[in-house]
Design an enzyme around this catalytic site. Structure first.
Site, PDB file in Angstrom:
ATOM      1  CG  ASP A 129      22.854  46.706   8.784  1.00  0.00           C
ATOM      2  OD1 ASP A 129      23.358  45.776   8.123  1.00  0.00           O
ATOM      3  OD2 ASP A 129      23.337  47.858   8.812  1.00  0.00           O
ATOM      4  CD  GLU A 175      26.746  47.867   3.756  1.00  0.00           C
ATOM      5  OE1 GLU A 175      27.432  48.332   2.838  1.00  0.00           O
ATOM      6  OE2 GLU A 175      25.545  48.224   3.950  1.00  0.00           O
TER       7      GLU A 175
END
Length: 377
Positions: free
Chosen positions: A70, A135
């Site tokens: 991400d 994250e």
């Protein structure tokens, strides 16, 4: 250089717009490479987050590459010189959101592993990939949940490289061997709302809290140690009032965060804040958020292997530091794993026009491969 397999894979990952918690097919692309290299693939989905656990081998020691697919939002795309999800190369740099944080690292990990396995199919121990897609977000359903799953089945990581962009001026100049703890607090200081012309009928929480705030931001919490700087506190938000000039506010809201060394504990910091507020006779409610414990990987097999690999590729020894923010290493280290962070330069991460030097990713691939050789041959 533009045709190097690491750059090709990094470009393909950048072209997938995986803004937290979306993965946008990045893990599937990585899994296709790893499956061909003999990895067993597990997709672990928790609530809104896709995670990848891929492992080759069943024996200890277990070496793990960890990272995230991400990325943070791009901001206004018209401010980018090159579209953020194009993955284009220009003047020796690969551009795009995630180029440095951390799709470039992911590509280097995969290609390094493919090369290592092809040369050494009978290597000792096992190799794994722990990849998440949250994250950059709430970090709830990603690495922590995968670690819970691994712990429940007693699957232990011995050594872990996190591919966060650790370098400063050139690839490998800084290796993170730990991180400070992070502890957040949302404080609500209570007063009594009233008319500004009748202050004796009100109780202004801003006035009441001001001396405590001054003392709070000037306190010395510890002196740090060889690896950690002294603990710091920063206020990030203060809010009070109704918006009217003639109303004494009834509540004051303060957000602050500790980045703390291994010299103190979260419990100690909480107790110190409560003692301070009590000394100033404040009425308050505190909500604490535990964002991660401090961890440190001292000298040992992993640090030695990383240092030797950087020296072999770059020609110099890296600095071993614990500076910067948090990473998912804070969830892996408590299991007993040795954890370090090694990745590209961090000058453009989270910025408009994020980019990474193409030569950085090629050298990083070489470093990762040598780390595998140093540990698993």
């Amino acid at each position: 250089m533009n045709n190097h397999p690491t750059l090709d894979l990094a470009r393909a990952l950048i072209q997938r717009p995986s803004v937290t918690p979306e993965d946008a097919g990045c893990q599937q692309l990585m899994a296709e490479h790893l499956k061909t290299a003999g990895f067993n693939i597990e997709s672990l989905f928790f609530v809104d987050t896709l995670n990848l656990w891929a492992r080759r081998g069943t024996q200890a020691p277990l070496f793990c590459f960890a990272g995230h697919t991400d990325v943070v939002p791009t901001g206004p795309e018209e401010k980018w010189d090159i579209p953020p999800f194009e993955g284009a190369s220009k003047d020796g740099y690969l551009h795009g959101r995630g180029a440095a944080d951390m799709k470039g690292s992911l590509a280097a990990m995969v290609i390094a592993t493919e090369r290592f396995v092809k040369k050494h199919p009978d290597h000792k121990g096992s190799i794994a990939f722990l990849i998440t897609s949250d994250e950059e977000g709430p970090f709830i359903n990603g690495t922590p949940k995968v670690i819970e799953t691994l712990e429940a089945r007693n699957e232990k990581i011995d050594w872990c490289i996190v591919g966060e962009p650790s370098s400063t001026d050139q690839i490998g100049d800084v290796v993170k061997v730990g991180r400070r703890g992070s502890l957040g607090c949302s404080a609500n200081i209570h007063g009594v709302q009233g008319h500004v012309a009748y202050p004796h009928l009100a109780s202004n929480p801003v006035h009441l809290a001001a001396p405590a705030i001054s003392q709070l931001v000037n306190m010395t919490w510890d002196q740090g140690n060889e690896f950690f700087p002294p603990t710091t506190l920063q206020i990030s938000n203060i809010q009070a009032g109704t918006g009217a000039h003639n109303v004494v506010p009834g509540e004051l809201f303060i957000d602050f965060n500790f980045r703390y060394s291994s010299e103190v504990t979260a419990q100690h910091l909480i107790a110190e804040v409560e003692t301070l507020f009590n000394e100033h006779q404040l009425e308050y409610d505190l909500h604490w958020t535990y964002n991660g414990l401090p961890f440190l990987t001292g000298s040992g097999e992993l640090v030695d292997a990383v240092v030797q690999s950087v020296e072999a590729v770059a020609g110099f020894a890296p600095q071993l530091l614990t500076t910067g923010g948090t990473s998912d290493g804070r969830f892996i280290a408590p299991t007993g794993a040795q954890v370090v962070e090694l990745g590209p330069c961090n000058a453009t991460i989270h910025k408009v026009n994020e980019c990474v030097g193409e030569h950085e990713l090629i050298h990083l691939t070489d470093m990762y491969e040598k780390i595998l050789e140093n540990l698993l041959l």
